[in-house]
Scaffold this active site. Sequence first.
Site, PDB file in Angstrom:
ATOM      1  N   ARG A 142       0.850  -1.206   0.000  1.00 39.74           N
ATOM      2  CA  ARG A 142       0.000   0.000   0.000  1.00 39.74           C
ATOM      3  C   ARG A 142       0.873   1.237   0.000  1.00 39.74           C
ATOM      4  NH1 ARG A 142      -4.724   0.561   4.331  1.00 39.74           N
ATOM      5  NH2 ARG A 142      -2.968   1.132   5.634  1.00 39.74           N
TER       6      ARG A 142
ATOM      7  N   THR B 262      -1.422   7.541  -0.457  1.00 38.47           N
ATOM      8  CA  THR B 262      -2.717   7.361  -1.147  1.00 38.47           C
ATOM      9  C   THR B 262      -3.478   6.134  -0.638  1.00 38.47           C
ATOM     10  OG1 THR B 262      -1.807   5.935  -2.866  1.00 38.47           O
ATOM     11  CG2 THR B 262      -1.713   8.320  -3.261  1.00 38.47           C
TER      12      THR B 262
ATOM     13  N   ASP C 235       4.796  -5.978   9.620  1.00 38.99           N
ATOM     14  CA  ASP C 235       5.887  -5.627  10.539  1.00 38.99           C
ATOM     15  C   ASP C 235       5.871  -6.527  11.775  1.00 38.99           C
ATOM     16  OD1 ASP C 235       6.938  -3.687   8.941  1.00 38.99           O
ATOM     17  OD2 ASP C 235       6.006  -1.997   9.984  1.00 38.99           O
TER      18      ASP C 235
ATOM     19  N   ASP D 251       0.521  -2.858  12.213  1.00 33.97           N
ATOM     20  CA  ASP D 251       0.960  -3.300  10.891  1.00 33.97           C
ATOM     21  C   ASP D 251       1.277  -4.797  10.944  1.00 33.97           C
ATOM     22  OD1 ASP D 251       2.804  -3.999   8.715  1.00 33.97           O
ATOM     23  OD2 ASP D 251       2.675  -1.875   8.229  1.00 33.97           O
TER      24      ASP D 251
END
Length: 218
Positions: free
Chosen positions: A113, A117, A212, A209
Amino acid sequence: MAIENIYGPEDGVFIQNHPLIQHKITMLRDKNTGTNEFRKLIEEIAMLMGFEALWDLPLEDVEVETPIETCKSPVIAGKKLAIVPILRAGLGMVSGITALTPTAKIGHIGLYRDEVTHEPHEYYCKLPSPIELRTIIVLDPMLATGGSASDAIRMIKEHGGVHIKFLCIIAAPEGIKRLHEDHPDVQIYVGHLDRELNENAYICPGLGDAGDRIFGTK
Ligand code: PRP
Ligand code: URA
């Protein structure tokens, strides 16, 4: 209206409220859960979710000799399953599903991603071929805006994929809506439906995340 009151099993949207899945998702969310435990939990949740999601695998009868007599008994028909993790975080779910279906072929789709945006960008695609007759299980722990899942499924369809299920551990309402609108033929399995996205398109309360936390990066 709440999304779970709009979409249900009749639309191919399954929110899996099993207590074992809920318990493990709570442990995943905890920011103090370390990489090793996080990976194990992702794998275990994927296996529990896969067990539910594969309820409609086709069966065929084979003859088997028990110590008592010979009988007909069902086995999974053929080897027509493909698992497609969305890189990176989907990789963490693969071993949970292959524990259930060791003969499945595995494809990979690489998407990340854009941080500003939030649009997905494709960097890799390798799928089992032919794929037309296979049941395809797409894996990604997070369904946020739905952009990555929707793109991945579009890519699979462009390669000829037809029978597609999407498994995610945590979803935002926005992601379910987008994915169902873009691909109404795809069954969506969700471990837990969370509240909303924040201004960075992260799921709230979410788990942060996923990539991560699985790979120990920042
Ligand atoms: C995360 C996640 C999904 C995607 C979800 O991946 O694993 O693929 O974001 O967001 P969306 O529904 O808004 O598209 P990310 O792009 O962070 O890549 P990574 O797995 O490599 O960290
Ligand atoms: N990707 C993640 O890993 N987490 C989110 O909350 C949203 C997208």
